[in-house]
Scaffold this active site. Structure first.
Site, short mmCIF file in Angstrom:
data_model
loop_
_atom_site.label_atom_id
_atom_site.label_comp_id
_atom_site.label_asym_id
_atom_site.label_seq_id
_atom_site.Cartn_x
_atom_site.Cartn_y
_atom_site.Cartn_z
N ASP A 274 0.85 -1.20 0.00
CA ASP A 274 0.00 0.00 0.00
C ASP A 274 0.88 1.24 0.00
O ASP A 274 2.03 1.17 0.41
CB ASP A 274 -0.79 0.07 1.31
CG ASP A 274 -2.04 -0.76 1.27
OD1 ASP A 274 -2.40 -1.22 0.19
OD2 ASP A 274 -2.64 -0.94 2.35
N LYS B 160 -4.10 2.49 -3.16
CA LYS B 160 -5.40 3.08 -3.49
C LYS B 160 -5.28 4.55 -3.13
O LYS B 160 -5.23 4.90 -1.95
CB LYS B 160 -6.51 2.46 -2.67
CG LYS B 160 -6.80 1.01 -3.02
CD LYS B 160 -7.90 0.48 -2.14
CE LYS B 160 -8.11 -0.99 -2.40
NZ LYS B 160 -8.68 -1.67 -1.26
#
Ligand SMILES: C[S@@+](CC[C@H](N)C(=O)[O-])C[C@H]1O[C@@H](n2cnc3c(N)ncnc32)[C@H](O)[C@@H]1O
Length: 422
Positions: A202, A224
């Site tokens: 991430d 994201k």
């Protein structure tokens, strides 16, 4: 002497404020950029395409991004060049330009053509260990691990045996990486990372640690970015399962704790449904770490006996929201809001409407990562009118009397710049 077999001359480069040009925008560049930023370098990336985490660093002005292919002149002013594209011809061009300009050049594709090699590095308290082992990076990483283990007076890490031929032994480990500062990754999390064949990461994970892994470790950027590029959750699940089915050890490196607003259980369920063994290594959640780093206690004797961690990604009353903001307004405890920057005016408006006193102190703590996070305070009543309007995500918001307990608290004004978090 040009032989690549000559032992390199080890130096510690002091890069703070000095320009490093990284050519390429893939997983190798991500590893290098993260480590260069941790060393304080001023980084310029030249690449037509970059991974989402690199995109995100550029959007937050952490790096300069020239979004095109490499061109003559791109090394102007550089102290160091990193050629990290997947095209050997481009890397060779960067190498040749660097040679002409007498700029040291690291190459991801051809160690023999590079003028500088990045050692396997590790940190043990005040010691920075750097190891070269000819051109065998796995051996260098193993020796680095031994040296670091000796320095921290721990037994050396176990050497992983290669899987017996024909037997698939893939597995997935969800590692909570903490809020971004490598020092807040757990020892178990780092042990699992060192066993990884593939790391699916991430953007808010401790990215500088990626550059401590052997070059053979594949890094998949599954960031994201809110309102930006994002790998869909189903694709992340599929990626974990596919690599594990191919017999690999897959570390899913997540920011904070995997089970705190991180969709970690969906990834566990996807692995179990596919018959893949899965382990969870909890991490230090930003919900606790960011207030902690900023000196804000989430509980304090006589002030708050509870805290509630809430997602603010949906405004109050939105379809799909399951949060009872009125009940939270009456809870008497501390509220810790994640993903709440955009909806902060509506959220604070709902808390006021439910009777929370307008004088309740609010703190925003912007991203800490490897930098000190910025702490700012305001009174609840001023927030719907624009106090804290320029807080930049990612940030953690703390609402409650504990904010007044933090050192340097000055709640007389509305939006005041607080002291640095560290
Ligand atoms: C999708 S949630 C993931 C939370 C994560 N699982 C955890 O335990 O920290 C992302 C939110 O966490 C907070 N966050 C995570 N890392 C942060 C950091 N380094 N600095 C500030 N906020 C952070 C922000 O509120 C951000 O919008």
């Amino acid at each position: 002497v040009t032989s690549a077999d000559t032992a390199p001359y080890l130096l510690g480069l002091r890069l703070a404020g000095r320009l490093v040009v990284v050519v390429g925008g893939g997983g190798v560049a991500l590893r290098r950029v993260s480590a260069l930023l941790a060393a304080g370098a001023q980084v310029r990336i030249v690449a037509a395409e970059v991974t989402p985490a690199l995109d995100d660093l550029a959007a937050r002005d952490r790096v300069a991004l020239t979004r095109r292919g490499y061109a003559d002149g791109d090394l102007d002013g550089a102290w160091l060049a990193v050629a990290a594209t997947s095209d050997p011809a481009v890397n060779a061009e960067v190498g040749a330009d660097a040679e002409r300009r007498r700029v040291w050049c690291v190459r991801s594709d051809d160690a023999t053509a590079a003028t500088a090699w990045v050692p396997a590095t590790g940190q043990a308290g005040p010691f920075t260990v750097g190891v070269h082992a000819g051109r065998d990076p796995r051996r260098a990483a193993a020796a680095r691990d031994l040296a670091v283990a000796a320095l921290v007076e721990q037994p050396p890490p176990p050497v992983r045996e290669p899987p017996p031929a024909g037997r698939v032994v893939g597995r997935v480990v969800l590692v909570g990486g903490g809020p971004g500062d490598p020092g807040l990754l757990t020892v178990r999390g780092w042990d699992r990372l060192r066993e990884a064949d593939v790391v699916v990461t991430d953007r808010l994970a401790p990215l500088p640690m990626l550059d401590r892994l052997p070059p053979s470790v594949r890094v998949v950027d599954a960031s994201k970015v809110p309102g930006g590029r994002a790998m869909p959750q189903e694709e992340i699940n599929r990626t974990l399962v596919a690599h594990a089915r191919a017999g690999r050890v897959v570390v899913r490196l997540k920011g904070g704790d995997p089970f705190v607003l991180g969709r970690g259980m969906e990834e566990v369920q996807a692995c179990l449904a596919a018959g893949i063994p899965v382990e969870v290594v909890p991490g230090v959640s930003s919900a606790l770490a960011l207030p902690g780093l900023a000196g804000v206690p989430v509980t304090h004797r006589g002030v708050a006996q509870s805290f509630t961690v809430v997602s603010g990604h949906l405004p109050p009353g939105a379809p799909g929201s399951t949060v009872d903001w009125s009940a939270l307004a009456r809870s008497g405890g501390t509220l810790v809001l994640l993903m709440a920057v955009t909806n902060l005016p509506q959220i604070t408006g709902a808390l006021l409407a439910a009777g929370m006193p307008a004088t309740t102190p609010v703190a925003s703590i912007e991203e800490s990562g490897i930098q000190p996070g910025r702490l700012r305070r305001a009174e609840l009543g001023a927030v719907p009118d624009g106090a804290l309007a320029d807080v930049r995500a990612p940030a953690v918001i703390v609402i409650g009397a504990v904010v007044g307990v933090a050192p340097g608290a000055d709640l007389s004004g509305d939006s005041a710049d607080g002291p640095s978090a560290r």
